[in-house]
Design an enzyme around this catalytic site. Structure first.
Site, PDB file in Angstrom:
ATOM      1  CE1 TYR A   1     -45.822   2.206   3.290  1.00 29.03           C
ATOM      2  CE2 TYR A   1     -45.889  -0.135   2.777  1.00 29.03           C
ATOM      3  CZ  TYR A   1     -46.220   1.167   2.470  1.00 29.03           C
ATOM      4  OH  TYR A   1     -46.966   1.440   1.337  1.00 29.03           O
TER       5      TYR A   1
ATOM      6  CE  LYS B   1     -49.368   2.908   3.476  1.00 28.51           C
ATOM      7  NZ  LYS B   1     -50.096   4.156   3.156  1.00 28.51           N
TER       8      LYS B   1
END
Ligand code: NAD
Length: 251
Positions: free
Chosen positions: A157, A161
């Protein structure tokens, strides 16, 4: 003062009732924008759009990882309104995994929604924005990209991002000559369904201890930043990262 009067905005992942996308749609609508809500489920997207103040908003199903879906949503918006002023790439998923537990399917799922989705949806609107010589693309990154996780999402993640930040800056540079801006928002810990019920009391205490403002953010805290980046108030901002984290990362 209404900041988005007459503007047309597409917001992805904005059907989640307590989510950042929905709060952004609400604030955009209050500021005079007409909003197209794209989310996986048609009925949810339509219900979310129907709930917004004002008229003309609509919900449409689409998966941001599917390029044809992205093009279909952009085209439906152009068919309805003739222009696209704002795109908020908000759709995202997360998984609380440790580095050695990330398998191919986890990597694909998390990276695809945030990074591929941001790329595909941006590609779908850029031709219209370029032709108009105006547009604002707002990408939802995360403090997780800047500080290496630590709240809920796993390393994949954080990587996705962080990829969104790089993509944002590269798009900003390439699109600036056509007066199309691209900026990113880096929320810290915001109370939404992405983490609801998934944090133990100990985890929650640990997170709150690390936030100088001593509270989780609210979805409207992020929506306000999206409104700023979407509107002319930020007219000379492109390629920026806007932190919304209660002081949990000051750098
Ligand atoms: P949420 O889970 O409440 O909402 C996410 C929405 O995205 C859902 O409506 C879901 O259906 C939709 N979605 C998922 N995959 C999709 C796909 N492939 N195509 C289209 N829509 C899809 O999450 P949220 O907390 O509102 O998060 C919104 C964004 O903000 C995400 O990108 C998230 O990573 C980011 N973010 C959230 C926080 C936080 O603390 N809540 C912090 C930093 C960043």
């Amino acid at each position: 003062m209404k900041l988005l009067e007459g503007q047309i905005a597409i917001i992805t992942g904005a059907a989640s009732p307590r989510g950042l996308g929905k709060a952004t749609a609400q604030m955009f609508a209050e500021h005079g924008a007409t909003v197209v809500i794209m989310d996986l489920n048609k009925a949810d997207a339509e219900a979310s759009a129907a709930d917004l103040p004002g008229t003309g908003h609509f919900g449409i199903n689409g998966n941001v990882t599917n390029k044809d879906d992205c093009i279909r949503v952009a085209q439906a918006t152009l068919d309805a309104f003739g222009k696209i002023d704002v795109l908020v790439n908000n759709a995202g998923i997360t998984q609380p995994l440790k580095i050695l537990d990330i398998e191919a399917g986890h990597y694909d799922a998390v990276t695809d929604v945030s990074l591929r989705g941001t790329l595909y949806m941006s590609q779908a609107v850029i031709p219209a924005m370029r032709a108009q010589k105006s547009g604002s693309i707002v990408n939802m990154s995360s403090v997780s990209a800047q500080r290496g996780g630590g709240i809920f999402g796993g390393p994949h993640y954080s990587a996705a991002k962080a990829g969104v930040l790089g993509l944002t800056k590269a798009m900003a540079r390439e699109l600036a000559p056509d007066n199309v801006r691209a900026n990113a928002i880096c929320p810290g810990f915001i109370a939404t369904d992405i983490t609801a019920g998934k944090l133990t009391d100990d985890m929650l205490k640990q997170v709150l201890d690390g936030i100088p403002m001593g509270r989780a953010g609210e979805a409207k805290d992020v929506a306000g930043c999206a409104l700023f980046l979407a509107s002319g108030l930020s007219g000379y901002c492109t390629g920026t990262e806007l932190d919304v984290n209660g002081g949990s990362l000051i750098h």
